[in-house]
Design a protein around this motif. Structure first.
Motif, PDB file in Angstrom:
ATOM      1  N   GLY A 145       0.817  -1.210   0.000  1.00 52.67           N
ATOM      2  CA  GLY A 145       0.000   0.000   0.000  1.00 52.67           C
ATOM      3  C   GLY A 145       0.849   1.259   0.000  1.00 52.67           C
ATOM      4  N   LEU A 148       2.377   1.803  -3.454  1.00 53.45           N
ATOM      5  CA  LEU A 148       1.455   2.348  -4.452  1.00 53.45           C
ATOM      6  C   LEU A 148       1.139   3.825  -4.229  1.00 53.45           C
ATOM      7  N   HIS A 149       1.268   4.292  -3.002  1.00 52.85           N
ATOM      8  CA  HIS A 149       0.878   5.672  -2.703  1.00 52.85           C
ATOM      9  C   HIS A 149       2.039   6.536  -2.225  1.00 52.85           C
ATOM     10  N   PRO A 151       4.794   9.246  -2.073  1.00 50.80           N
ATOM     11  CA  PRO A 151       4.912  10.534  -2.776  1.00 50.80           C
ATOM     12  C   PRO A 151       6.261  10.739  -3.466  1.00 50.80           C
ATOM     13  N   ARG A 156       9.055   5.066  -2.296  1.00 50.15           N
ATOM     14  CA  ARG A 156       8.539   3.954  -3.104  1.00 50.15           C
ATOM     15  C   ARG A 156       9.553   2.811  -3.147  1.00 50.15           C
ATOM     16  N   ARG A 193      -9.659  -0.343  -5.440  1.00 48.43           N
ATOM     17  CA  ARG A 193      -8.923   0.928  -5.554  1.00 48.43           C
ATOM     18  C   ARG A 193      -7.801   0.934  -6.580  1.00 48.43           C
ATOM     19  N   GLU A 194      -6.937  -0.062  -6.580  1.00 52.42           N
ATOM     20  CA  GLU A 194      -5.704   0.005  -7.357  1.00 52.42           C
ATOM     21  C   GLU A 194      -5.605  -1.146  -8.349  1.00 52.42           C
TER      22      GLU A 194
END
Length: 200
Positions: A145, A148-149, A151, A156, A193-194
């Motif tokens: 999670g 994927l999110h 910033p 990442r 969501r993804e």
């Protein structure tokens, strides 16, 4: 029978938090799981009583399990009422992932055989392979999670490394349930969501 330090620490933290909340008149965060939690408690009590009457369950052992489930609810309430900002949540998530990675590294380094192939990888302090696998699966899902999110590229990359670092020991627990749970979590997250998670 299987009492641990947290079995005393969690109630102490809950009492401390409740006392502080009463003194400072802090509003409680809505738990959002009142109905399901009450239903789970009722089902546990009924199943325990039925098993005790039929002689298939030890009332003492079952009571300890119910108290353990109560501790999980206390942890949820403590989290809900003490983590209030995004920064606090991110710090807690990062700390949880670091603790999981340390636990995975410790378990892997103490496993018999250099390639971890001489048996199932169990958790620290003799935790069973299935429970340790579930612990790793939950934290691998958190790492995915964050990946994927994230910033920034640095975060990442760190999240991806954490996901891989947790997924490899997870495979060596040979816990099919834990792997299936991680796959189900990814599928649910992808559907809701993804879509990118289907590729992963």
């Amino acid at each position: 029978d299987n009492l641990r330090i947290e079995d005393f620490l969690i109630p102490a933290l809950a009492i401390s938090w409740a006392g502080r909340s009463l003194l400072q008149r802090e509003p409680l965060a809505p738990p959002l799981i009142g109905g399901p939690a009450l239903a789970a408690v009722v089902i546990c009590l009924l199943a325990t009583l039925a098993g005790s009457v039929m002689g298939s369950t030890s009332l003492r052992t079952a009571s300890l399990h119910i108290v353990k489930y109560g501790e999980y609810l206390l942890i949820y309430l403590l989290f809900l009422n003490n983590v209030r900002t995004r920064q606090e949540f991110r710090a807690l998530a990062a700390f949880a992932l670091m603790a999981a990675l340390l636990s995975a590294f410790t378990a892997a380094s103490s496993a018999p055989g250099a390639d971890l192939g001489d048996g199932r990888l169990s958790g620290p302090f003799g935790e069973t392979a299935n429970i340790f696998g579930g612990y790793l699966a939950i934290h691998a899902a958190v790492a995915l999670g964050l990946f994927l999110h994230a910033p920034t590229r640095g975060i990442r990359f760190a999240a991806a490394a954490a996901a891989v670092g947790l997924a490899i020991p997870l495979l060596y627990t040979y816990s099919r349930t834990s792997v299936a749970a991680l796959m189900a979590a990814c599928a649910a997250f992808a559907i809701l969501r993804e879509r990118r998670l289907f590729v992963i």
